[in-house]
Scaffold this motif. Structure first.
Motif, PDB file in Angstrom:
ATOM      1  N   PRO A 171       6.220  15.392   3.257  1.00 33.04           N
ATOM      2  CA  PRO A 171       7.301  14.603   2.672  1.00 33.04           C
ATOM      3  C   PRO A 171       7.536  14.987   1.209  1.00 33.04           C
ATOM      4  N   ALA A 172       8.661  14.565   0.697  1.00 30.62           N
ATOM      5  CA  ALA A 172       8.959  14.790  -0.720  1.00 30.62           C
ATOM      6  C   ALA A 172       8.026  13.937  -1.588  1.00 30.62           C
ATOM      7  N   THR A 173       7.866  14.369  -2.867  1.00 30.14           N
ATOM      8  CA  THR A 173       6.945  13.671  -3.765  1.00 30.14           C
ATOM      9  C   THR A 173       7.365  12.217  -3.981  1.00 30.14           C
ATOM     10  N   LYS A 174       8.647  11.996  -4.148  1.00 29.06           N
ATOM     11  CA  LYS A 174       9.126  10.625  -4.386  1.00 29.06           C
ATOM     12  C   LYS A 174       8.809   9.725  -3.210  1.00 29.06           C
ATOM     13  N   ALA A 175       8.972  10.253  -1.992  1.00 32.20           N
ATOM     14  CA  ALA A 175       8.669   9.455  -0.808  1.00 32.20           C
ATOM     15  C   ALA A 175       7.184   9.116  -0.757  1.00 32.20           C
ATOM     16  N   ALA A 176       6.325  10.082  -1.123  1.00 28.09           N
ATOM     17  CA  ALA A 176       4.881   9.827  -1.119  1.00 28.09           C
ATOM     18  C   ALA A 176       4.514   8.806  -2.200  1.00 28.09           C
ATOM     19  N   ILE A 177       5.125   8.916  -3.392  1.00 25.58           N
ATOM     20  CA  ILE A 177       4.863   7.956  -4.469  1.00 25.58           C
ATOM     21  C   ILE A 177       5.230   6.547  -4.029  1.00 25.58           C
ATOM     22  N   SER A 178       6.374   6.460  -3.340  1.00 26.53           N
ATOM     23  CA  SER A 178       6.811   5.141  -2.880  1.00 26.53           C
ATOM     24  C   SER A 178       5.876   4.613  -1.802  1.00 26.53           C
ATOM     25  N   ALA A 179       5.471   5.497  -0.888  1.00 22.96           N
ATOM     26  CA  ALA A 179       4.602   5.051   0.203  1.00 22.96           C
ATOM     27  C   ALA A 179       3.235   4.619  -0.323  1.00 22.96           C
ATOM     28  N   LEU A 180       2.702   5.299  -1.328  1.00 23.40           N
ATOM     29  CA  LEU A 180       1.387   4.976  -1.874  1.00 23.40           C
ATOM     30  C   LEU A 180       1.418   3.867  -2.940  1.00 23.40           C
ATOM     31  N   LYS A 181       2.613   3.539  -3.414  1.00 22.13           N
ATOM     32  CA  LYS A 181       2.744   2.519  -4.475  1.00 22.13           C
ATOM     33  C   LYS A 181       1.842   2.872  -5.680  1.00 22.13           C
ATOM     34  N   ILE A 182       2.013   4.115  -6.162  1.00 25.34           N
ATOM     35  CA  ILE A 182       1.142   4.619  -7.233  1.00 25.34           C
ATOM     36  C   ILE A 182       1.287   3.799  -8.509  1.00 25.34           C
ATOM     37  N   GLU A 183       2.495   3.381  -8.831  1.00 24.22           N
ATOM     38  CA  GLU A 183       2.694   2.624 -10.069  1.00 24.22           C
ATOM     39  C   GLU A 183       1.887   1.330 -10.049  1.00 24.22           C
ATOM     40  N   GLN A 184       1.873   0.624  -8.900  1.00 23.97           N
ATOM     41  CA  GLN A 184       1.074  -0.597  -8.799  1.00 23.97           C
ATOM     42  C   GLN A 184      -0.421  -0.271  -8.917  1.00 23.97           C
ATOM     43  N   ARG A 185      -0.827   0.890  -8.345  1.00 23.07           N
ATOM     44  CA  ARG A 185      -2.239   1.278  -8.446  1.00 23.07           C
ATOM     45  C   ARG A 185      -2.610   1.541  -9.909  1.00 23.07           C
ATOM     46  N   VAL A 186      -1.705   2.204 -10.621  1.00 21.46           N
ATOM     47  CA  VAL A 186      -2.003   2.488 -12.033  1.00 21.46           C
ATOM     48  C   VAL A 186      -2.173   1.191 -12.819  1.00 21.46           C
TER      49      VAL A 186
END
Length: 457
Positions: free
Chosen positions: A5-20
């Motif tokens: 998948p595209a990077t943006k889709a993976a970032i959204s799926a993993l919720k990286i911002e909330q993890r940070v």
């Protein structure tokens, strides 16, 4: 198929911002370490399980499908069948020959028996000549039909004057008279033909029958004239007047038109009788048995021609079958080669997918670090430094059978190089065997004709 998948889709799926945000609140480890944090393991798990795992599953399904299609190839078996054409040709030709030989022997026996009947008929009746008769029955019946119609039309004109229905009534009366003439002519021809029989009793009976039919025919023809004359006097009692006049004065016909009817009917009767007589041989029964013999002779000739055609049909069927086998081998080889190439391509694409997945993981780490820097104004120390795929622990594609099929492909390429030669030899085998079968049929026919007396040596 699942792809990277595209990077943006993976970032959204993993919720990286909330993890940070959660990691920042919990405090990011600043010391060197060997264990992964929960966020690092989540990124790894996502890429390995959700991305690589699904890609592996789909790529493996494609490999298995290609393997299954290659396992269905029977190139070696088909090639071996092509090489073993001798046994196939011998089996089919021998089977067909047995049937044809049986049919020819039966036809020869029937033909011989019928010829024997003809010879016995000739011997019993003292006949030394060939039968004389008209071959065409169509022409025979056409001439009879023409005579009957012409007699009907001519007599209809003379009978129409005294008929209540005019020309139509005259036509039907004339047609009935023509049919009676036709029957008398047939009896005359039959009795006259039997006059030529060698049996004196039959000859005498036939002669008396002929005289009786001749007298009846003459009486009928004269009666037609008397009836036509009686119509001039009284149409309602014409029949009684004609019979009375015929019995008292048979030749006392005074009306010219009535004599014309007598002449027309007499000529038609003579022509019909002559036609019935000459259409067959003058000796009774000779034409019938001769026709049967000639019909059987034609059937015997057709039987031999059909036997030759049967062998040719076998040759054509075998050649078509060999051609289909040759085309099938080439088609399967092309599909097999394409399948091997496709399997290698699938394996190569999977390796590329792993590289792409590693790149995706690196992008996710960089995004985590950049987002953490923006929040804390300093780098997220050590985060992701230990995240690298251990390739030996990633799922590998099961390529069982691919290497063997590569070796098979090399062997098949050698086989394809020999295919033209083997195919040409198979076609030559078919032609040679069928030529031998046709020669055997010709020899069999000669022997049968000699053995059954169908021709002289």
């Amino acid at each position: 198929m699942t792809s990277i998948p595209a990077t943006k889709a993976a970032i959204s799926a993993l919720k990286i911002e909330q993890r940070v945000e959660r990691d920042v609140k919990a405090g990011i480890p600043e010391v060197d370490r060997r264990n992964h944090t929960e966020s690092e393991e989540s990124l790894r798990s996502y890429v390995v399980r959700e991305i690589i795992g699904r890609v592996h599953e789909n790529r493996q399904a494609e490999l298995d499908a290609e393997l299954e299609s290659r396992n269905e190839a029977d190139i070696r078996q088909l090639f071996q069948e092509l090489k073993n054409t001798d046994s196939l040709v011998e089996k089919k030709v021998s089977s067909r020959m047995a049937s044809l030989v049986s049919g020819l022997k039966r036809s020869a026996q029937e033909f011989s028996a019928l010829r024997m009947d003809l010879e016995i008929f000739r011997h019993r009746n003292g006949i030394t000549r060939e039968a004389l008769y008209r071959e065409s029955k169509i022409l025979h019946y056409s001439v009879i039909f023409f005579i009957v119609i012409m007699e009907t039309l001519l007599n209809a004109f003379f009978l129409s004057k005294g008929s209540e229905l005019g020309l139509v009534g005259g036509f039907f009366q004339a047609f009935i008279l023509a049919l009676v003439n036709l029957g008398l002519a047939a009896f005359m021809a039959f009795s006259l033909r039997n006059v030529f029989h060698q049996n004196y009793a039959r000859k005498a009976v036939a002669g008396m029958l002929f005289l009786c039919v001749l007298v009846a025919a003459a009486t009928f023809v004269l009666g037609v004239g008397h009836y036509r004359e009686a119509l001039e006097h009284d149409p309602f009692t014409a029949s009684q007047l004609a019979i009375s006049s015929l019995l008292t004065e048979p030749l006392a016909i005074r009306d010219f038109n009535s004599w014309i009817m007598v002449v027309v009917s007499a000529i038609a009767l003579i022509l019909l009788a002559a036609k019935f007589f000459v259409v067959d041989d003058r000796y009774p029964g000779y034409t019938s048995i001769t026709r049967r013999v000639k019909g059987m002779q034609r059937a015997w000739s057709r039987a031999y021609e059909n036997a030759v055609d049967g062998i040719n049909d076998v040759a054509d069927d075998l050649q078509d079958e060999l051609a289909d086998t040759e085309k099938n081998i080439r088609a399967q080889f092309i599909q097999f080669k394409a399948s091997v190439e496709r399997s290698e391509e699938i394996h190569r694409h999977y390796q590329e997918d792993i590289v792409k997945a590693q790149g995706l993981l690196d992008e996710l780490i960089r995004y985590y670090q950049s987002y953490s820097t923006r929040m804390m104004n300093r780098r997220a120390a050590y985060f992701g430094e230990l995240l690298r795929f251990e390739l030996d622990k990633l799922p590998c594609l099961n390529t069982t059978g691919l290497e063997q099929h590569k070796r098979d492909l090399a062997a098949f390429e050698v086989l394809i190089d020999e295919l033209d030669r083997v195919y040409d030899e198979a076609i030559a085998t078919v032609n040679t065997r069928c030529d031998i079968a046709q020669s055997s049929l010709a020899g069999l026919v000669d022997r049968l004709e000699l053995d059954h007396g169908l021709r002289r040596a």
